[in-house]
Design an enzyme around this catalytic site. Structure first.
Site, PDB file in Angstrom:
ATOM      1  N   ARG A  56      39.883  81.204  82.400  1.00  0.00           N
ATOM      2  CA  ARG A  56      40.748  81.675  81.315  1.00  0.00           C
ATOM      3  C   ARG A  56      41.519  80.529  80.648  1.00  0.00           C
ATOM      4  NH1 ARG A  56      46.109  85.083  81.503  1.00  0.00           N
ATOM      5  NH2 ARG A  56      45.998  86.187  79.503  1.00  0.00           N
ATOM      6  N   HIS A 108      41.922  79.849  76.630  1.00  0.00           N
ATOM      7  CA  HIS A 108      43.212  79.750  75.937  1.00  0.00           C
ATOM      8  C   HIS A 108      43.451  78.351  75.380  1.00  0.00           C
ATOM      9  CE1 HIS A 108      45.279  83.661  77.458  1.00  0.00           C
ATOM     10  NE2 HIS A 108      43.977  83.833  77.298  1.00  0.00           N
ATOM     11  N   VAL A 166      42.997  77.598  70.553  1.00  0.00           N
ATOM     12  CA  VAL A 166      44.187  77.109  69.842  1.00  0.00           C
ATOM     13  C   VAL A 166      43.957  75.635  69.490  1.00  0.00           C
ATOM     14  CG1 VAL A 166      46.691  76.832  69.953  1.00  0.00           C
ATOM     15  CG2 VAL A 166      45.585  78.735  71.167  1.00  0.00           C
ATOM     16  N   GLY A 199      41.261  74.062  69.105  1.00  0.00           N
ATOM     17  CA  GLY A 199      40.117  73.453  69.786  1.00  0.00           C
ATOM     18  C   GLY A 199      40.410  73.065  71.224  1.00  0.00           C
ATOM     19  N   SER A 221      45.702  71.192  74.844  1.00  0.00           N
ATOM     20  CA  SER A 221      47.041  71.498  74.321  1.00  0.00           C
ATOM     21  C   SER A 221      47.749  72.513  75.222  1.00  0.00           C
ATOM     22  CB  SER A 221      46.951  72.036  72.887  1.00  0.00           C
ATOM     23  OG  SER A 221      46.112  73.173  72.818  1.00  0.00           O
ATOM     24  N   ASN A 237      50.264  83.755  77.332  1.00  0.00           N
ATOM     25  CA  ASN A 237      50.287  82.748  78.409  1.00  0.00           C
ATOM     26  C   ASN A 237      51.456  82.888  79.373  1.00  0.00           C
ATOM     27  OD1 ASN A 237      48.071  81.617  77.122  1.00  0.00           O
ATOM     28  ND2 ASN A 237      49.256  80.009  76.077  1.00  0.00           N
ATOM     29  N   HIS A 275      35.770  89.130  82.176  1.00  0.00           N
ATOM     30  CA  HIS A 275      36.621  90.076  82.890  1.00  0.00           C
ATOM     31  C   HIS A 275      35.881  90.765  84.036  1.00  0.00           C
ATOM     32  CE1 HIS A 275      39.752  90.416  79.360  1.00  0.00           C
ATOM     33  NE2 HIS A 275      39.649  89.214  79.856  1.00  0.00           N
ATOM     34  N   THR A 276      34.774  90.195  84.448  1.00  0.00           N
ATOM     35  CA  THR A 276      34.111  90.621  85.679  1.00  0.00           C
ATOM     36  C   THR A 276      34.791  89.955  86.878  1.00  0.00           C
ATOM     37  OG1 THR A 276      32.006  90.715  86.851  1.00  0.00           O
ATOM     38  CG2 THR A 276      32.367  88.768  85.530  1.00  0.00           C
ATOM     39  N   THR A 319      33.599  94.628  91.843  1.00  0.00           N
ATOM     40  CA  THR A 319      33.369  93.318  92.485  1.00  0.00           C
ATOM     41  C   THR A 319      34.252  92.247  91.814  1.00  0.00           C
ATOM     42  OG1 THR A 319      31.485  93.001  90.988  1.00  0.00           O
ATOM     43  CG2 THR A 319      30.970  93.728  93.240  1.00  0.00           C
ATOM     44  N   ASP A 367      29.355  88.872  87.997  1.00  0.00           N
ATOM     45  CA  ASP A 367      28.137  89.663  87.844  1.00  0.00           C
ATOM     46  C   ASP A 367      28.267  90.500  86.571  1.00  0.00           C
ATOM     47  OD1 ASP A 367      29.981  91.683  88.469  1.00  0.00           O
ATOM     48  OD2 ASP A 367      29.368  91.759  90.574  1.00  0.00           O
TER      49      ASP A 367
HETATM   50  C1  HEM Z   1      38.098  89.710  74.152  1.00  0.00           C
HETATM   51  C2  HEM Z   1      39.393  89.484  74.083  1.00  0.00           C
HETATM   52  C3  HEM Z   1      40.224  89.231  75.302  1.00  0.00           C
HETATM   53  C4  HEM Z   1      41.384  89.839  75.600  1.00  0.00           C
HETATM   54  C5  HEM Z   1      42.107  90.873  74.753  1.00  0.00           C
HETATM   55  C6  HEM Z   1      41.819  89.329  76.872  1.00  0.00           C
HETATM   56  C7  HEM Z   1      42.985  89.691  77.512  1.00  0.00           C
HETATM   57  C8  HEM Z   1      43.289  89.391  78.814  1.00  0.00           C
HETATM   58  C9  HEM Z   1      44.450  89.868  79.513  1.00  0.00           C
HETATM   59  C10 HEM Z   1      45.548  90.716  78.915  1.00  0.00           C
HETATM   60  C11 HEM Z   1      44.369  89.422  80.791  1.00  0.00           C
HETATM   61  C12 HEM Z   1      45.365  89.684  81.912  1.00  0.00           C
HETATM   62  C13 HEM Z   1      46.496  88.697  81.799  1.00  0.00           C
HETATM   63  C14 HEM Z   1      47.666  89.063  82.672  1.00  0.00           C
HETATM   64  O1  HEM Z   1      47.852  90.232  82.978  1.00  0.00           O
HETATM   65  O2  HEM Z   1      48.420  88.153  83.069  1.00  0.00           O
HETATM   66  C15 HEM Z   1      43.167  88.651  80.902  1.00  0.00           C
HETATM   67  C16 HEM Z   1      42.727  88.048  82.042  1.00  0.00           C
HETATM   68  C17 HEM Z   1      41.610  87.240  82.086  1.00  0.00           C
HETATM   69  N1  HEM Z   1      40.844  86.845  81.029  1.00  0.00           N
HETATM   70 FE1  HEM Z   1      40.856  87.654  79.191  1.00  0.00          FE
HETATM   71  N2  HEM Z   1      40.901  88.431  77.333  1.00  0.00           N
HETATM   72  C18 HEM Z   1      39.914  88.327  76.405  1.00  0.00           C
HETATM   73  C19 HEM Z   1      38.825  87.488  76.451  1.00  0.00           C
HETATM   74  C20 HEM Z   1      38.596  86.585  77.470  1.00  0.00           C
HETATM   75  C21 HEM Z   1      37.650  85.518  77.415  1.00  0.00           C
HETATM   76  C22 HEM Z   1      36.787  85.161  76.204  1.00  0.00           C
HETATM   77  C23 HEM Z   1      37.697  84.874  78.615  1.00  0.00           C
HETATM   78  C24 HEM Z   1      36.946  83.685  79.098  1.00  0.00           C
HETATM   79  C25 HEM Z   1      35.965  83.086  78.457  1.00  0.00           C
HETATM   80  C26 HEM Z   1      38.664  85.592  79.418  1.00  0.00           C
HETATM   81  C27 HEM Z   1      38.945  85.335  80.724  1.00  0.00           C
HETATM   82  C28 HEM Z   1      39.880  86.017  81.481  1.00  0.00           C
HETATM   83  C29 HEM Z   1      39.977  85.906  82.924  1.00  0.00           C
HETATM   84  C30 HEM Z   1      39.016  85.160  83.819  1.00  0.00           C
HETATM   85  C31 HEM Z   1      41.088  86.657  83.297  1.00  0.00           C
HETATM   86  C32 HEM Z   1      41.667  86.796  84.699  1.00  0.00           C
HETATM   87  C33 HEM Z   1      42.582  85.617  84.945  1.00  0.00           C
HETATM   88  C34 HEM Z   1      43.242  85.544  86.303  1.00  0.00           C
HETATM   89  O3  HEM Z   1      42.976  86.354  87.171  1.00  0.00           O
HETATM   90  O4  HEM Z   1      44.068  84.615  86.457  1.00  0.00           O
HETATM   91  N3  HEM Z   1      39.211  86.585  78.685  1.00  0.00           N
HETATM   92  N4  HEM Z   1      42.533  88.630  79.672  1.00  0.00           N
END
Ligand code: HEM
Ligand SMILES: *[C@@H]1O[C@H](CO)[C@@H](O)[C@H](O)[C@H]1NC(C)=O
Ligand SMILES: *[C@@H]1O[C@H](CO)[C@@H](O)[C@H](O)[C@H]1NC(C)=O
Ligand SMILES: *[C@@H]1O[C@H](CO)[C@@H](O)[C@H](O)[C@H]1NC(C)=O
Length: 321
Positions: free
Chosen positions: A65, A69, A73, A75, A79, A97, A196-197, A244, A249
């Site tokens: 993630r 992020h 922002v 590129g 940052s 963030n 989000h898997t 999972t 996956d």
């Molecule tokens: C499609 C739009 C997306 C939205 C609206 C979104 C939103 C979020 C939100 C709200 C969380 C939880 C944050 C928290 O509760 O602290 C999250 C977690 C996460 N996001 Fe996204 N996300 C998006 C796309 C992505 C993309 C493109 C990636 C990676 C390429 C990504 C990777 C992750 C990962 C791996 C987590 C879990 C992080 C952790 O457990 O520390 N997300 N995301």
């Protein structure tokens, strides 16, 4: 003699063309950028990521993630890693963030090791890009080649972080347009959402979904309410993939098909709209998801890198030199 002028002109033109090409190509990312200046760079990063993920599987998600992020922002320029100070405001307190991004200590630890092996050579932006790939691999997901040579920014953008990173209440059309602003198709947006898997989200990000959304499996919603009350418990966690959570996956897409997306934005991808067919494809065809995801990650990692003499190689990822 008649040919002298044109031929020397031709040589001059050739030289100019050559220098242009050289300038352009020296400003590109490449697979072997550190092969003589820091030959162990990639293996140092991989070992550190593997050990961090071994002590806490979720760290793989957090590192993935961080790269997203960063890249969305201005590129992929590290940052996102800059700390706020009395006279500098970075991105860490942006809505998406604050109290949410993790993994900074792992990046610091990798940077310390790299500085002792090859001081001033490997950028923080490259560390984040490589660590994201190694994290996905460590959790059983696909691999991809990360080209390197990114440099680090001397600036950050709080407003960019607030406006460019989509939030959990986004609609499908908002998700499509956030990614389209960065050059991604709807299909690439869905593939990248497959991140989000793995990982976890805070109650504050899914409370409204479990209490108020209609398109949620009621057993699933009920199971989440104990740890995410109507008020309070904002930082209580739930897995983004209920089946999972530490395996990279395609269960995320299967969950969406049974109304078990955790975030409102997740379920928007499968709610009778134009993305349903992509979710169906990734749900029934894990290898299509794996290859689309890997290709989209390569593309994300190439968003506006600083190269050549732009930016700097930070000594400490949290501050400019
Ligand atoms: C499609 C739009 C997306 C939205 C609206 C979104 C939103 C979020 C939100 C709200 C969380 C939880 C944050 C928290 O509760 O602290 C999250 C977690 C996460 N996001 Fe996204 N996300 C998006 C796309 C992505 C993309 C493109 C990636 C990676 C390429 C990504 C990777 C992750 C990962 C791996 C987590 C879990 C992080 C952790 O457990 O520390 N997300 N995301
Ligand atoms: C910012 O503040 C630090 C002390 O916190 C100081 O050392 C530095 O020179 C200041 N930088 C600028 C650009 O004012
Ligand atoms: C960030 O979170 C802290 C709590 O850790 C809070 O005090 C602060 O107001 C938040 N900042 C913003 C800009 O939301
Ligand atoms: C909701 O999920 C539960 C538990 O997985 C399952 O038994 C049930 O059939 C689902 N309900 C619907 C309406 O799909």
């Amino acid at each position: 003699m008649k040919t002298t002028m044109p031929s020397s002109l031709h040589n001059v033109a050739g030289l100019i063309l050559f220098s242009l090409l050289f300038t352009v190509s020296s400003a590109q990312l490449s697979a072997n950028f550190y092969s003589s200046s820091c030959p162990n760079a990639l293996s140092i990063i991989k070992s550190a990521v593997n050990s961090a993920v071994q002590s806490e599987a979720r760290m793989g998600a957090s590192l993935l993630r961080l790269h997203f992020h960063d890249c969305f922002v201005n590129g992929c320029d590290a940052s996102v890693l800059l700390d706020d100070t009395a006279n500098f405001t970075g991105e860490k307190t942006a809505g998406p963030n604050n109290n949410s991004l993790r993994g900074f200590n792992v990046i610091d630890n990798i940077k310390t090791q790299l500085e002792s092996s090859c001081a001033g050579v490997v950028s923080c932006a490259d560390i984040v890009a490589v660590a994201a790939r190694d994290s996905v691999v460590a959790l059983g997901g696909p691999s991809w080649n990360v080209v390197v040579g990114r440099r680090d920014s001397t600036t950050a953008s709080l407003s960019g972080a607030n406006s460019n990173i989509p939030g959990p209440t986004s609609s499908l059309s908002q998700l499509i347009s956030s990614f389209s602003n960065k050059g991604f198709s709807a299909r690439e947006m869905v593939a990248l959402s497959g991140s989000h898997t793995i990982g976890q989200a805070r109650c504050a990000t899914f409370r409204n979904r479990i209490y108020n959304d209609a398109n949620i499996n009621s057993t699933f919603a009920t199971s989440l309410k104990g740890n995410c009350p109507q008020s309070g418990g904002n930082n209580n966690l739930a897995p983004l993939d209920v089946v999972t959570p530490t395996s990279f996956d395609n269960n995320y897409f299967k969950n969406l098909q049974s109304q078990k997306g955790l975030l409102h934005s997740d379920q928007e991808l499968f709610n009778g709209g134009s993305a349903d067919s992509i979710v169906n494809t990734y749900s029934s065809n894990p290898s299509t998801f794996a290859s689309d995801f890997a290709n989209a990650m390569v593309k994300m990692g190439n968003l506006s890198p600083l190269t050549g003499s732009n930016g700097q190689i930070r000594k400490n990822c949290r501050k400019t030199n």
